[in-house]
Design a protein around this motif. Structure first.
Motif, PDB file in Angstrom:
ATOM      1  N   ASN A   1       1.126 -11.539   4.078  1.00 14.53           N
ATOM      2  CA  ASN A   1       0.023 -11.296   5.005  1.00 14.53           C
ATOM      3  C   ASN A   1      -0.946 -10.278   4.427  1.00 14.53           C
ATOM      4  N   PHE A   2      -2.220 -10.636   4.396  1.00 14.23           N
ATOM      5  CA  PHE A   2      -3.270  -9.724   3.963  1.00 14.23           C
ATOM      6  C   PHE A   2      -3.508  -8.725   5.082  1.00 14.23           C
ATOM      7  N   THR A   3      -3.440  -7.420   4.768  1.00 10.75           N
ATOM      8  CA  THR A   3      -3.610  -6.397   5.806  1.00 10.75           C
ATOM      9  C   THR A   3      -4.923  -5.640   5.692  1.00 10.75           C
TER      10      THR A   3
ATOM     11  N   GLY B   1     -10.789   0.062  -2.769  1.00  6.77           N
ATOM     12  CA  GLY B   1     -11.091  -1.343  -3.012  1.00  6.77           C
ATOM     13  C   GLY B   1      -9.888  -2.192  -3.373  1.00  6.77           C
ATOM     14  N   ASN B   2      -8.692  -1.639  -3.225  1.00  2.77           N
ATOM     15  CA  ASN B   2      -7.472  -2.392  -3.527  1.00  2.77           C
ATOM     16  C   ASN B   2      -7.054  -3.230  -2.320  1.00  2.77           C
TER      17      ASN B   2
ATOM     18  N   SER C   1       0.817  -1.221   0.000  1.00  4.80           N
ATOM     19  CA  SER C   1       0.000   0.000   0.000  1.00  4.80           C
ATOM     20  C   SER C   1       0.852   1.273   0.000  1.00  4.80           C
ATOM     21  N   ARG C   2       2.128   1.136   0.299  1.00  3.54           N
ATOM     22  CA  ARG C   2       3.004   2.314   0.317  1.00  3.54           C
ATOM     23  C   ARG C   2       3.722   2.450  -1.021  1.00  3.54           C
TER      24      ARG C   2
ATOM     25  N   PHE D   1      -7.946 -10.985  -8.748  1.00  2.14           N
ATOM     26  CA  PHE D   1      -8.687  -9.993  -7.972  1.00  2.14           C
ATOM     27  C   PHE D   1     -10.187  -9.982  -8.268  1.00  2.14           C
ATOM     28  N   ASP D   2     -10.640 -10.811  -9.204  1.00  3.63           N
ATOM     29  CA  ASP D   2     -12.067 -10.964  -9.473  1.00  3.63           C
ATOM     30  C   ASP D   2     -12.670 -12.132  -8.710  1.00  3.63           C
TER      31      ASP D   2
END
Length: 101
Positions: free
Chosen positions: A83-85, A91-92, A8-9, A51-52
């Motif tokens: 790891n999913f954060t 929505g990303n 995300s960064r 991602f779908d």
């Protein structure tokens, strides 16, 4: 040594990067590149069809893709965990990828 990369960064590219910084930058670029974006290597990157899928399936597939592309394209780094954060306001999906160099 272990490093954590947060998808995300945004990363400021350093064209003069050397050593571990260059390897980390390569891994960051790999995990933020979609398949078919690289002109002469269409299979490099994450499959955008992931991602779908439903969230649990997408997380599992993304994790597998990260392990695959890093081992294929940047063998100097070894993925230790993905790891999913969360999901941002656009929505990303956001992940933390731990690599060892």
């Amino acid at each position: 040594m272990q490093y954590t990369i947060n998808t995300s960064r945004p990363l400021q590219l350093n064209f003069g990067a050397k050593g571990n910084e260059r390897i980390l930058q390569n891994v960051y670029n790999l995990i933020n590149t979609f398949r078919y974006e690289v002109a002469y290597n269409r299979t490099m990157g994450i499959d955008p069809a992931i991602f779908d899928k439903p969230l649990d399936t997408a997380i599992a597939l993304y994790t597998a893709e990260v392990f695959r592309i890093v081992s294929d394209y940047e063998p100097r780094a070894e993925v230790k965990s993905v790891n999913f954060t969360g999901i941002d306001t656009d929505g990303n999906m956001e992940f933390e990828v731990v690599v060892e160099i």
